[in-house]
Design a protein around this motif. Structure first.
Motif, PDB file in Angstrom:
ATOM      1  N   UNK A 339      22.675   5.496  45.387  1.00 50.83           N
ATOM      2  CA  UNK A 339      23.862   6.343  45.253  1.00 50.83           C
ATOM      3  C   UNK A 339      23.523   7.806  45.560  1.00 50.83           C
ATOM      4  N   UNK A 340      22.385   8.258  45.055  1.00 49.69           N
ATOM      5  CA  UNK A 340      22.001   9.651  45.259  1.00 49.69           C
ATOM      6  C   UNK A 340      21.728   9.944  46.725  1.00 49.69           C
ATOM      7  N   UNK A 341      21.063   9.014  47.420  1.00 50.13           N
ATOM      8  CA  UNK A 341      20.774   9.233  48.833  1.00 50.13           C
ATOM      9  C   UNK A 341      22.044   9.153  49.666  1.00 50.13           C
ATOM     10  N   UNK A 342      22.939   8.269  49.282  1.00 45.39           N
ATOM     11  CA  UNK A 342      24.241   8.167  49.958  1.00 45.39           C
ATOM     12  C   UNK A 342      24.969   9.509  49.875  1.00 45.39           C
ATOM     13  N   UNK A 343      24.934  10.111  48.667  1.00 47.35           N
ATOM     14  CA  UNK A 343      25.593  11.399  48.475  1.00 47.35           C
ATOM     15  C   UNK A 343      24.855  12.521  49.204  1.00 47.35           C
ATOM     16  N   UNK A 344      23.520  12.466  49.205  1.00 47.59           N
ATOM     17  CA  UNK A 344      22.740  13.536  49.833  1.00 47.59           C
ATOM     18  C   UNK A 344      22.962  13.579  51.339  1.00 47.59           C
ATOM     19  N   UNK A 345      22.983  12.407  51.984  1.00 45.05           N
ATOM     20  CA  UNK A 345      23.161  12.394  53.431  1.00 45.05           C
ATOM     21  C   UNK A 345      24.599  12.770  53.795  1.00 45.05           C
ATOM     22  N   UNK A 346      25.559  12.459  52.910  1.00 48.22           N
ATOM     23  CA  UNK A 346      26.939  12.895  53.142  1.00 48.22           C
ATOM     24  C   UNK A 346      27.045  14.413  53.034  1.00 48.22           C
ATOM     25  N   UNK A 347      26.294  14.978  52.098  1.00 46.44           N
ATOM     26  CA  UNK A 347      26.370  16.429  51.852  1.00 46.44           C
ATOM     27  C   UNK A 347      25.541  17.230  52.861  1.00 46.44           C
ATOM     28  N   UNK A 348      24.315  16.773  53.115  1.00 46.08           N
ATOM     29  CA  UNK A 348      23.364  17.572  53.894  1.00 46.08           C
ATOM     30  C   UNK A 348      23.149  17.071  55.320  1.00 46.08           C
ATOM     31  N   UNK A 349      23.591  15.840  55.616  1.00 46.14           N
ATOM     32  CA  UNK A 349      23.407  15.307  56.959  1.00 46.14           C
ATOM     33  C   UNK A 349      21.973  14.878  57.230  1.00 46.14           C
ATOM     34  N   UNK A 350      21.654  14.737  58.512  1.00 48.68           N
ATOM     35  CA  UNK A 350      20.322  14.325  58.943  1.00 48.68           C
ATOM     36  C   UNK A 350      19.719  15.462  59.763  1.00 48.68           C
ATOM     37  N   UNK A 351      18.446  15.322  60.070  1.00 43.77           N
ATOM     38  CA  UNK A 351      17.766  16.357  60.843  1.00 43.77           C
ATOM     39  C   UNK A 351      17.701  15.981  62.317  1.00 43.77           C
TER      40      UNK A 351
END
Length: 436
Positions: A339-351
């Motif tokens: 859940x946390x990674x799902x939210x993090x990639x939604x918020x911060x995107x990828x590199x």
């Protein structure tokens, strides 16, 4: 069901690597369309046939009818009973496969050039003139019931059935296409015949052919094989209303390791952003050990042997799903990390580094799919089903290369919905309570 093991790795694989597959669009005298890739190096032809509709066309109260019907097609046809049919197929060194999915039924055939006419005639009888002997129906029914009983003891299958019910409710997608013990037991021969008439119709046919055959020969073959099918069938089912929420469903099951299936609404296959979604999914959970989730859940914390995500673009609904297995003591933590990674990639995107790495992998891996006649025929028919043009084989890697970091991160911000990520957990998870 028979699965023909013979696979010929031909020059087409090298051609695919160079984006040089010559796809010919063939229309039979009777109007049946197919895509053909000729290869005369080996006297062998593979056909892949799909008919849109599938198990979603099961009539009310008849769940499992299409699945049982497709599994019975090779149990006798025309003048041949089940044993005689199998003997004839073996004598021809031909391979036939029949299968049912949610949205399509599938027919696969592989045959030698010397026996092609006889093999097509035998396959035609199975498709157009199956016997559906009661003894054959009852025998295959017992196999299906055995599979249903096995699924009821499998944590993965239990999770899948529960997730589908949560996502799709009373739509046909919401129940296993194989049916229930009660529905399959009650199916009659008339139900099987009706399922045949509904599922195998000409106006929803897609055909891919690869091998030792010319367009001039393929046209009449298509009419011989499929021309006597009913012209049309019943209406397709409606679109599925969006039912998923961000809850957790826990199903108690005596096992040392819990299995979790999770998902949220997805993206239609014809959406202009689908390629970006495909790339994003590979970074999130599709690229094995290189994915974000594998790094966070397995490599950093040792909570699982594997976690993966995948896009599920059905004809009447679209999901973005994933799966993970972890011990009962650690599965709650694994879910929290997901859940946390799902939210993090939604918020911060990828590199940009992640994007470049996954694009290199995906462009290099694509030609490896074209490693045999049957595999290429399956790709051809799959492209037709989702309305891709023949040029896609040549242009796919260019389309992939054109996906930008802005494309992926914009989509991550809009499509990923951590608040709607629903988990179905089967096992005895510690410290995990059902939210629903």
């Amino acid at each position: 069901m028979i699965r023909f093991a013979m696979t010929f790795c031909v020059a087409l694989a090298a051609s695919a690597a160079n984006a040089a597959i010559d796809i010919q669009q063939v229309t039979s005298p009777g109007g049946i369309e197919a895509w053909l890739v000729e290869d005369h190096n080996i006297p062998f032809t593979a056909l892949e046939i799909r008919v849109r509709g599938g198990a979603a066309l099961d009539e009310p109260g008849k769940r499992g009818a299409t699945n049982l019907m497709m599994a019975t097609l090779e149990e006798g046809a025309g003048d041949l009973d089940a044993q005689a049919f199998q003997t004839a197929r073996e004598d021809l060194a031909a391979g036939f496969g029949f299968d049912a999915g949610d949205d399509m039924v599938s027919i696969s055939a592989q045959m030698l050039t010397d026996n092609r006419d006889e093999a097509v005639a035998l396959l035609r009888d199975a498709i157009v003139n199956p016997r559906f002997d009661q003894s054959a129906i009852d025998r295959v029914r017992q196999q299906v019931l055995s599979n249903i009983a096995s699924d009821a003891k499998s944590p993965g299958d239990i999770a899948s059935a529960a997730f589908d019910k949560a996502a799709f409710g009373d739509h046909p997608y919401g129940s296993p296409l194989s049916g229930t013990v009660e529905s399959v037991t009650a199916l009659t021969r008339d139900d099987i015949v009706t399922a045949h008439d509904n599922a195998l119709v000409r106006d929803r046919v897609y055909v891919g052919v690869v091998g030792d055959i010319t367009p001039a020969d393929l046209g009449p073959l298509l009419d011989d094989l499929l021309g006597d099918l009913p012209e049309s069938g019943p209406a397709l089912p409606p679109e599925v209303e969006d039912m998923l929420d961000g809850g957790t469903t826990v199903i108690p099951f005596d096992t040392p390791q819990s299995v979790a299936l999770f998902g949220q609404p997805g993206l239609r296959r014809d959406d202009p952003d689908y390629m970006a979604a495909y790339v994003l999914n590979e970074i999130l959970g599709g690229a094995g050990f290189e994915s974000r989730l594998m790094n966070e859940v397995r490599e950093k914390r040792g909570l699982t042997y594997g976690v993966s995500t995948f896009l599920v673009p059905k004809f009447h609904a679209d999901l973005w799903m994933g799966q993970v297995a972890s011990s009962n003591a650690t599965v709650a933590e694994a879910i929290e990390v997901i859940r946390a990674e799902w939210a993090r990639i939604a918020r911060d995107g990828v590199t940009q580094e992640e994007l470049d790495k996954i694009k290199t992998y995906l462009t290099g891996a694509y030609p490896l799919r074209f490693d045999g006649n049957a595999e290429i025929a399956s790709i051809l028919v799959g492209m037709q089903v989702i309305d891709l043009p023949p040029e896609y084989v040549e242009n796919r890697n260019e389309m992939l290369a054109a996906v930008t970091l802005d494309d992926v991160n914009r989509l991550a911000a809009t499509l990923l919905q951590p608040d709607r990520l629903h988990f179905v957990v089967v096992g005895e998870p510690e410290g995990l309570a059902a939210a629903n």
